[in-house]
Enzyme design. Structure first.
Site, PDB file in Angstrom:
ATOM      1  N   SER A  30       0.814  -1.224   0.000  1.00  0.00           N
ATOM      2  CA  SER A  30       0.000   0.000   0.000  1.00  0.00           C
ATOM      3  C   SER A  30       0.843   1.267   0.000  1.00  0.00           C
ATOM      4  O   SER A  30       0.312   2.369   0.082  1.00  0.00           O
ATOM      5  CB  SER A  30      -0.934   0.012   1.221  1.00  0.00           C
ATOM      6  OG  SER A  30      -0.178  -0.003   2.409  1.00  0.00           O
ATOM      7  N   ASN A 116      -2.234  -1.498  13.559  1.00  0.00           N
ATOM      8  CA  ASN A 116      -3.673  -1.195  13.576  1.00  0.00           C
ATOM      9  C   ASN A 116      -3.972   0.123  14.298  1.00  0.00           C
ATOM     10  O   ASN A 116      -4.732   0.958  13.798  1.00  0.00           O
ATOM     11  CB  ASN A 116      -4.456  -2.342  14.230  1.00  0.00           C
ATOM     12  CG  ASN A 116      -4.348  -3.621  13.423  1.00  0.00           C
ATOM     13  OD1 ASN A 116      -3.764  -3.619  12.332  1.00  0.00           O
ATOM     14  ND2 ASN A 116      -4.893  -4.716  13.935  1.00  0.00           N
ATOM     15  N   THR A 161     -37.425  28.343 -11.261  1.00  0.00           N
ATOM     16  CA  THR A 161     -37.818  27.102 -10.589  1.00  0.00           C
ATOM     17  C   THR A 161     -38.224  26.156 -11.715  1.00  0.00           C
ATOM     18  O   THR A 161     -38.802  26.600 -12.721  1.00  0.00           O
ATOM     19  CB  THR A 161     -38.993  27.301  -9.616  1.00  0.00           C
ATOM     20  OG1 THR A 161     -40.153  27.675 -10.349  1.00  0.00           O
ATOM     21  CG2 THR A 161     -38.701  28.390  -8.581  1.00  0.00           C
ATOM     22  N   HIS A 162     -37.884  24.884 -11.575  1.00  0.00           N
ATOM     23  CA  HIS A 162     -38.080  23.910 -12.665  1.00  0.00           C
ATOM     24  C   HIS A 162     -37.354  24.368 -13.938  1.00  0.00           C
ATOM     25  O   HIS A 162     -37.746  24.004 -15.038  1.00  0.00           O
ATOM     26  CB  HIS A 162     -39.562  23.694 -12.974  1.00  0.00           C
ATOM     27  CG  HIS A 162     -40.406  23.467 -11.760  1.00  0.00           C
ATOM     28  ND1 HIS A 162     -40.724  22.216 -11.301  1.00  0.00           N
ATOM     29  CD2 HIS A 162     -40.968  24.342 -10.887  1.00  0.00           C
ATOM     30  CE1 HIS A 162     -41.470  22.332 -10.211  1.00  0.00           C
ATOM     31  NE2 HIS A 162     -41.626  23.610  -9.930  1.00  0.00           N
ATOM     32  N   SER A 283     -11.816  24.786 -29.322  1.00  0.00           N
ATOM     33  CA  SER A 283     -12.102  23.519 -29.988  1.00  0.00           C
ATOM     34  C   SER A 283     -11.071  23.308 -31.077  1.00  0.00           C
ATOM     35  O   SER A 283     -10.623  24.257 -31.716  1.00  0.00           O
ATOM     36  CB  SER A 283     -13.508  23.571 -30.592  1.00  0.00           C
ATOM     37  OG  SER A 283     -13.604  22.670 -31.685  1.00  0.00           O
ATOM     38  N   LYS A 289     -15.287  28.436 -30.753  1.00  0.00           N
ATOM     39  CA  LYS A 289     -15.678  27.901 -29.446  1.00  0.00           C
ATOM     40  C   LYS A 289     -14.898  28.501 -28.280  1.00  0.00           C
ATOM     41  O   LYS A 289     -13.711  28.757 -28.360  1.00  0.00           O
ATOM     42  CB  LYS A 289     -15.507  26.372 -29.414  1.00  0.00           C
ATOM     43  CG  LYS A 289     -16.513  25.600 -30.227  1.00  0.00           C
ATOM     44  CD  LYS A 289     -17.981  25.855 -29.847  1.00  0.00           C
ATOM     45  CE  LYS A 289     -18.388  25.187 -28.562  1.00  0.00           C
ATOM     46  NZ  LYS A 289     -18.413  23.724 -28.683  1.00  0.00           N
ATOM     47  N   ASN A 291     -15.076  27.203 -24.472  1.00  0.00           N
ATOM     48  CA  ASN A 291     -15.743  26.170 -23.668  1.00  0.00           C
ATOM     49  C   ASN A 291     -15.444  26.320 -22.174  1.00  0.00           C
ATOM     50  O   ASN A 291     -14.300  26.563 -21.795  1.00  0.00           O
ATOM     51  CB  ASN A 291     -15.295  24.782 -24.138  1.00  0.00           C
ATOM     52  CG  ASN A 291     -15.729  24.497 -25.563  1.00  0.00           C
ATOM     53  OD1 ASN A 291     -16.775  24.974 -26.004  1.00  0.00           O
ATOM     54  ND2 ASN A 291     -14.923  23.734 -26.282  1.00  0.00           N
ATOM     55  N   GLU A 296     -17.206  22.251 -16.245  1.00  0.00           N
ATOM     56  CA  GLU A 296     -17.628  20.885 -16.595  1.00  0.00           C
ATOM     57  C   GLU A 296     -16.809  19.848 -15.824  1.00  0.00           C
ATOM     58  O   GLU A 296     -17.339  18.842 -15.343  1.00  0.00           O
ATOM     59  CB  GLU A 296     -17.480  20.669 -18.099  1.00  0.00           C
ATOM     60  CG  GLU A 296     -18.458  21.525 -18.889  1.00  0.00           C
ATOM     61  CD  GLU A 296     -18.130  21.554 -20.374  1.00  0.00           C
ATOM     62  OE1 GLU A 296     -19.016  21.236 -21.151  1.00  0.00           O
ATOM     63  OE2 GLU A 296     -16.991  21.882 -20.746  1.00  0.00           O
ATOM     64  N   TYR A 323      -9.984  -4.585  13.324  1.00  0.00           N
ATOM     65  CA  TYR A 323      -9.343  -4.264  12.048  1.00  0.00           C
ATOM     66  C   TYR A 323      -9.431  -5.422  11.066  1.00  0.00           C
ATOM     67  O   TYR A 323      -9.198  -6.573  11.427  1.00  0.00           O
ATOM     68  CB  TYR A 323      -7.862  -3.897  12.284  1.00  0.00           C
ATOM     69  CG  TYR A 323      -7.116  -3.590  11.001  1.00  0.00           C
ATOM     70  CD1 TYR A 323      -7.104  -2.303  10.477  1.00  0.00           C
ATOM     71  CD2 TYR A 323      -6.444  -4.598  10.302  1.00  0.00           C
ATOM     72  CE1 TYR A 323      -6.439  -2.022   9.281  1.00  0.00           C
ATOM     73  CE2 TYR A 323      -5.780  -4.324   9.114  1.00  0.00           C
ATOM     74  CZ  TYR A 323      -5.780  -3.045   8.605  1.00  0.00           C
ATOM     75  OH  TYR A 323      -5.134  -2.766   7.438  1.00  0.00           O
ATOM     76  N   GLN A 328      -7.547  -0.937   4.623  1.00  0.00           N
ATOM     77  CA  GLN A 328      -6.417  -0.282   3.961  1.00  0.00           C
ATOM     78  C   GLN A 328      -6.897   0.634   2.827  1.00  0.00           C
ATOM     79  O   GLN A 328      -6.242   1.609   2.494  1.00  0.00           O
ATOM     80  CB  GLN A 328      -5.483  -1.362   3.414  1.00  0.00           C
ATOM     81  CG  GLN A 328      -4.298  -0.845   2.655  1.00  0.00           C
ATOM     82  CD  GLN A 328      -3.196  -1.881   2.576  1.00  0.00           C
ATOM     83  OE1 GLN A 328      -2.478  -2.104   3.538  1.00  0.00           O
ATOM     84  NE2 GLN A 328      -3.058  -2.532   1.436  1.00  0.00           N
ATOM     85  N   LYS A 331      -7.839   4.889   2.744  1.00  0.00           N
ATOM     86  CA  LYS A 331      -6.954   6.013   2.405  1.00  0.00           C
ATOM     87  C   LYS A 331      -7.047   6.373   0.928  1.00  0.00           C
ATOM     88  O   LYS A 331      -7.072   7.556   0.576  1.00  0.00           O
ATOM     89  CB  LYS A 331      -5.517   5.654   2.809  1.00  0.00           C
ATOM     90  CG  LYS A 331      -5.357   5.628   4.334  1.00  0.00           C
ATOM     91  CD  LYS A 331      -4.015   5.136   4.797  1.00  0.00           C
ATOM     92  CE  LYS A 331      -3.867   3.640   4.674  1.00  0.00           C
ATOM     93  NZ  LYS A 331      -4.859   2.869   5.469  1.00  0.00           N
TER      94      LYS A 331
END
Ligand code: ARG
Length: 466
Positions: A30, A116, A161-162, A283, A289, A291, A296, A323, A328, A331
């Site tokens: 790890s 542990n 709204t909506h 683009s 473009k 963007n 995003e 444990y 493990q 993390k």
């Protein structure tokens, strides 16, 4: 087998006749993930050496030698010392380097402790620090929002709204709607940090250390608020990871929703906002473009952070007490989420600072039908019931829609026919400014209420973190 030679250094192995399979090493190792715990592992190991000395398990000289050795190990890692193939995890690597630095006395450090309680402690120290650094990163985004919001008090745009035009609001009010969720996130991180501040060290592998180590000394040295009351719980408890991940997820979700507003409002159809050069991409095919990739990517990151929370909860839900090695993986989840937020939050802050708002486009999107509620309120103030007023105004909305005109363009007779209480001033109720001005209720979009809200936002940013 020698457990202290650099080439074979392991924290376990005596009971096995054969060595581990390379396939076990591959899945078990790890250090690629937990290497970053090293400053915390050093810190807790220094505290452990001190406590072992006070418990009489080590002589004073031995404790001092271990602490000085750990300092040299820290210096070596800070200087770029790297893991070797046999370093299973960061605890093993530090143990190996400590043997190199301090000699055989290093073999005494692990007395009465287990990886542990060690990893639980190191992870808590790391998580507490992450809660602080994320608080700072969130504040930076909040500051960027606040600075932009301050400039928008003269801007009026539709609130939706909506995703349908609902009522006009001030630009400041809209942008601050994204400030307060982040404020709640900061509170969540402060609570997560407090929830993490319980020290497991001294719990050993599961039953508690058999040496009379003064846990209060460990607590004071490591700055924890409390000591874990149960060693079984302490070694298997990852609630703190779940809570930090939940705070991360909410923050990521809030960034995603802010991003979504900006992406929509930045489209040519809305045109309320333009993205700055520093945070826009082009683009490869379409020369025109611009963007909003930052927003995003922020929206997409929300899904990844949510995935980390779900994977952690999935990991712990089926575990027996104490444990298990599944833990493990905690993390990987929390490091990934925190790292991602440390990319998203500053990029969002930068991109928000570069936004340029188009007040004309915002105002132009406010149509008179959005003040239909104000027109109904007008009738209520003249004595009609709201239900009755709603019906009368509804009829006017339909007429304007059928004639494809603004409500303000309806003939006076139309108002008179719709309801006897409409006077010559009825059209005044269809003004956007008047609609805002009527809403100085605390938390509303009226100009005075919004100024008070700005004050509240500034105060929350300048107050020391909880
Ligand atoms: N690398 C391990 C982890 O992160 C350390 C704890 C190992 N404990 C054990 N009993 N093998 O969870």
């Amino acid at each position: 087998m020698s457990n202290t030679d650099a080439g074979t250094h392991k924290l376990w192995g005596g009971r096995f006749a054969g060595g581990p399979s390379p396939l076990l090493d591959a899945i078990n190792r790890s250090i690629g993930t937990d290497f970053r715990l090293w400053p915390h592992d050093i810190r807790l190991s220094r505290a452990w050496a001190l406590a072992l000395g006070q418990a009489g398990v080590l002589t004073r000289d031995e404790a001092d030698a271990l602490r000085a050795g750990l300092d040299r190990v820290a210096a070596r890692i800070a200087d770029g010392a790297e893991p070797i193939a046999t370093d299973e995890d960061i605890h093993t690597m530090i143990d190996r380097l400590l043997h190199e630095e301090a000699g055989t006395v290093a073999s005494k450090l692990h007395t009465g402790r287990s990886r542990n309680d060690q990893v639980a402690t190191a992870s808590r120290l790391w998580t507490m620090e992450a809660c602080r650094t994320l608080d700072a990163a969130i504040r930076t985004l909040q500051q960027a929002l606040l600075t932009q919001a301050e400039t928008l008090s003269d801007a009026i745009l539709p609130a939706y709204t909506h995703l349908q035009r609902a009522q006009p609001v001030s630009g400041t009010h809209w942008l601050l709607a994204h400030f307060w969720p982040l404020d709640r996130d900061r509170t969540r991180f402060a609570n997560a940090r407090r929830g993490t501040s319980t020290l497991p060290l001294g719990s050993g592998a599961i039953a508690g250390s058999a040496f009379p180590v003064p846990r209060d000394v460990l607590q004071a040295e490591l700055g924890f608020d409390a000591l874990s009351p149960n060693s079984i719980d302490a070694t298997g408890d990852r609630d703190f990871v779940a809570e930090a991940l939940f705070a991360c997820t909410m923050t990521a979700v809030h960034c995603s929703r802010l991003a979504e507003d900006l992406i929509i409002y930045g489209s040519s159809e809305f045109g309320f906002v333009k993205f700055g050069d520093g945070f826009s991409t082009g683009s490869s095919m379409m020369p025109q473009k611009r963007n909003p990739d930052v927003f995003e990517l922020a929206r997409g990151s929300g899904a990844r952070v949510l995935g980390d929370l779900v994977s952690l909860l999935g990991t712990i839900k089926g575990l027996p007490s104490g444990y298990s090695k599944d833990l493990q993986d905690d993390k990987r989840a929390v490091f990934n989420a925190v790292d991602l937020l440390h990319l998203v939050l500053p990029a969002m802050a930068g991109a928000v600072s570069e936004l340029r708002f188009d007040r004309g486009r915002m105002r132009g999107a406010v149509s008179s039908a959005m003040m239909a509620t104000d027109l109904a309120d007008y009738l209520v103030k003249k004595g009609a019931t709201f239900r009755e007023a709603h019906g009368a105004v509804g009829a006017l909305v339909r007429q304007a829609e059928e004639a494809n005109i603004e409500m303000t363009e309806l003939p006076t007779e139309a108002f008179a026919t719709a309801h006897a209480l409409f006077g010559t001033d009825a059209r005044d109720a269809l003004g956007a400014e008047a609609s805002l001005a009527a809403r100085n209720i605390a938390g509303g979009t009226g100009p005075e209420a919004v100024q008070a809200q700005l004050q509240q936002a500034r105060a929350s940013l300048t107050a020391p973190s909880a």
